[in-house]
Design a protein around this motif. Sequence first.
Motif, PDB file in Angstrom:
ATOM      1  N   THR A  90       0.852  -1.188   0.000  1.00 55.56           N
ATOM      2  CA  THR A  90       0.000   0.000   0.000  1.00 55.56           C
ATOM      3  C   THR A  90       0.886   1.235   0.000  1.00 55.56           C
ATOM      4  O   THR A  90       1.684   1.435   0.916  1.00 55.56           O
ATOM      5  CB  THR A  90      -0.909   0.015   1.243  1.00 55.56           C
ATOM      6  OG1 THR A  90      -1.744  -1.154   1.227  1.00 55.56           O
ATOM      7  CG2 THR A  90      -1.784   1.257   1.246  1.00 55.56           C
ATOM      8  N   ASP A  93       0.521   7.789   2.002  1.00 52.33           N
ATOM      9  CA  ASP A  93      -0.097   9.072   1.684  1.00 52.33           C
ATOM     10  C   ASP A  93       1.008  10.118   1.599  1.00 52.33           C
ATOM     11  O   ASP A  93       1.667  10.420   2.595  1.00 52.33           O
ATOM     12  CB  ASP A  93      -1.110   9.434   2.766  1.00 52.33           C
ATOM     13  CG  ASP A  93      -1.795  10.751   2.502  1.00 52.33           C
ATOM     14  OD1 ASP A  93      -1.193  11.812   2.790  1.00 52.33           O
ATOM     15  OD2 ASP A  93      -2.932  10.723   2.010  1.00 52.33           O
ATOM     16  N   LYS A  96       0.851  13.392   3.849  1.00 49.86           N
ATOM     17  CA  LYS A  96       1.053  13.013   5.248  1.00 49.86           C
ATOM     18  C   LYS A  96       2.510  12.665   5.501  1.00 49.86           C
ATOM     19  O   LYS A  96       3.090  13.045   6.531  1.00 49.86           O
ATOM     20  CB  LYS A  96       0.154  11.830   5.603  1.00 49.86           C
ATOM     21  CG  LYS A  96       0.225  11.416   7.063  1.00 49.86           C
ATOM     22  CD  LYS A  96      -0.754  10.286   7.354  1.00 49.86           C
ATOM     23  CE  LYS A  96      -0.687   9.853   8.817  1.00 49.86           C
ATOM     24  NZ  LYS A  96      -1.648   8.743   9.090  1.00 49.86           N
ATOM     25  N   GLU A 120       1.962  10.046  -6.456  1.00 48.49           N
ATOM     26  CA  GLU A 120       0.688  10.769  -6.530  1.00 48.49           C
ATOM     27  C   GLU A 120      -0.108  10.300  -7.753  1.00 48.49           C
ATOM     28  O   GLU A 120      -1.330  10.090  -7.681  1.00 48.49           O
ATOM     29  CB  GLU A 120       0.939  12.281  -6.627  1.00 48.49           C
ATOM     30  CG  GLU A 120       1.532  12.906  -5.366  1.00 48.49           C
ATOM     31  CD  GLU A 120       0.490  13.363  -4.374  1.00 48.49           C
ATOM     32  OE1 GLU A 120      -0.523  12.647  -4.192  1.00 48.49           O
ATOM     33  OE2 GLU A 120       0.685  14.427  -3.772  1.00 48.49           O
ATOM     34  N   GLN A 123      -1.637   6.845  -7.270  1.00 46.89           N
ATOM     35  CA  GLN A 123      -2.779   6.870  -6.355  1.00 46.89           C
ATOM     36  C   GLN A 123      -3.998   7.569  -6.962  1.00 46.89           C
ATOM     37  O   GLN A 123      -5.031   7.677  -6.318  1.00 46.89           O
ATOM     38  CB  GLN A 123      -2.374   7.544  -5.049  1.00 46.89           C
ATOM     39  CG  GLN A 123      -1.336   6.747  -4.267  1.00 46.89           C
ATOM     40  CD  GLN A 123      -0.839   7.475  -3.025  1.00 46.89           C
ATOM     41  OE1 GLN A 123      -0.663   8.691  -3.035  1.00 46.89           O
ATOM     42  NE2 GLN A 123      -0.619   6.729  -1.957  1.00 46.89           N
ATOM     43  N   HIS A 125      -4.114  10.730  -7.833  1.00 48.45           N
ATOM     44  CA  HIS A 125      -4.174  12.143  -7.455  1.00 48.45           C
ATOM     45  C   HIS A 125      -3.610  12.978  -8.613  1.00 48.45           C
ATOM     46  O   HIS A 125      -2.512  13.527  -8.544  1.00 48.45           O
ATOM     47  CB  HIS A 125      -3.377  12.377  -6.179  1.00 48.45           C
ATOM     48  CG  HIS A 125      -3.827  11.535  -5.028  1.00 48.45           C
ATOM     49  ND1 HIS A 125      -3.017  11.206  -3.960  1.00 48.45           N
ATOM     50  CD2 HIS A 125      -5.024  10.939  -4.758  1.00 48.45           C
ATOM     51  CE1 HIS A 125      -3.681  10.454  -3.105  1.00 48.45           C
ATOM     52  NE2 HIS A 125      -4.901  10.279  -3.568  1.00 48.45           N
TER      53      HIS A 125
END
Length: 254
Positions: A90, A93, A96, A120, A123, A125
């Motif tokens: 996984t 983030d 974060k 990014e 994911q 984004h």
Amino acid sequence: MVNPMGSRLLRNFLAFLAFASSVYDTTAKESVVGSTQGVDLRIAELDRKHNGIASEALKELGEPSMSDCGSLEVWAYFHLLSFVQHPDSTLPDVPKFERHWFQQCKPQGYMYPYLLTSIEFLQGHFAAAIERVDALIQGELPQQVRAEVLNIKGVAQMFSNLPEGARSTFEELAGHGDLLSPQNWNNIAVLFLDLGDVERAQQYIQKGLSHPALGQEDRALLQFNQLLSFTLAEDSAAGSALINASALDTVLLA
């Protein structure tokens, strides 16, 4: 919109970091972590020493120190890369992660920010990835790296339904010519197929198919889009010829 890359290839595409050749060719004998050049040289040195295996580089680096910005950046690069290199992991983030580790430091090189951009994108984004690319290309980058970040930006714009932005980005990317990979040419071709410019798409497909480093999976992706271009152009003869000359099941599974 046509998917520019098969899902099987997506993480492999972004896990490939096109920094090594540009960094390894430097003439510096020693890197000073803490300088802009030194951070990237240290990353390249460790990458080469450990055959690109991030977990091995992390063993050598040990625990990070948040007060030593250069060393922290080197550690952060390999820490994040270790996630990218394991498809079942996984991904962290990114905002974060940055807030936690880089409260007092700003990135000094370009390899770590490029990896953040890639994650990014992975994911989904896309707006964040585009923003990171725009920040990266404001600085000095080796041309190969500039090409790779433009590729990420163009694909992110496609997924974000920004066709005119993607056109501008990919036209700039196409100007890098010999630095482009077969996947780069495939992604540019997909955009022009989406825009209905079949002739230009076919030109870029041919550039990808004639690439000296063309692999089996890249060939399959390009042939799939070539078949699509013939369909859009209502050129059944060319489509039939392609099907007869290639492994149809391989092409359609691309």
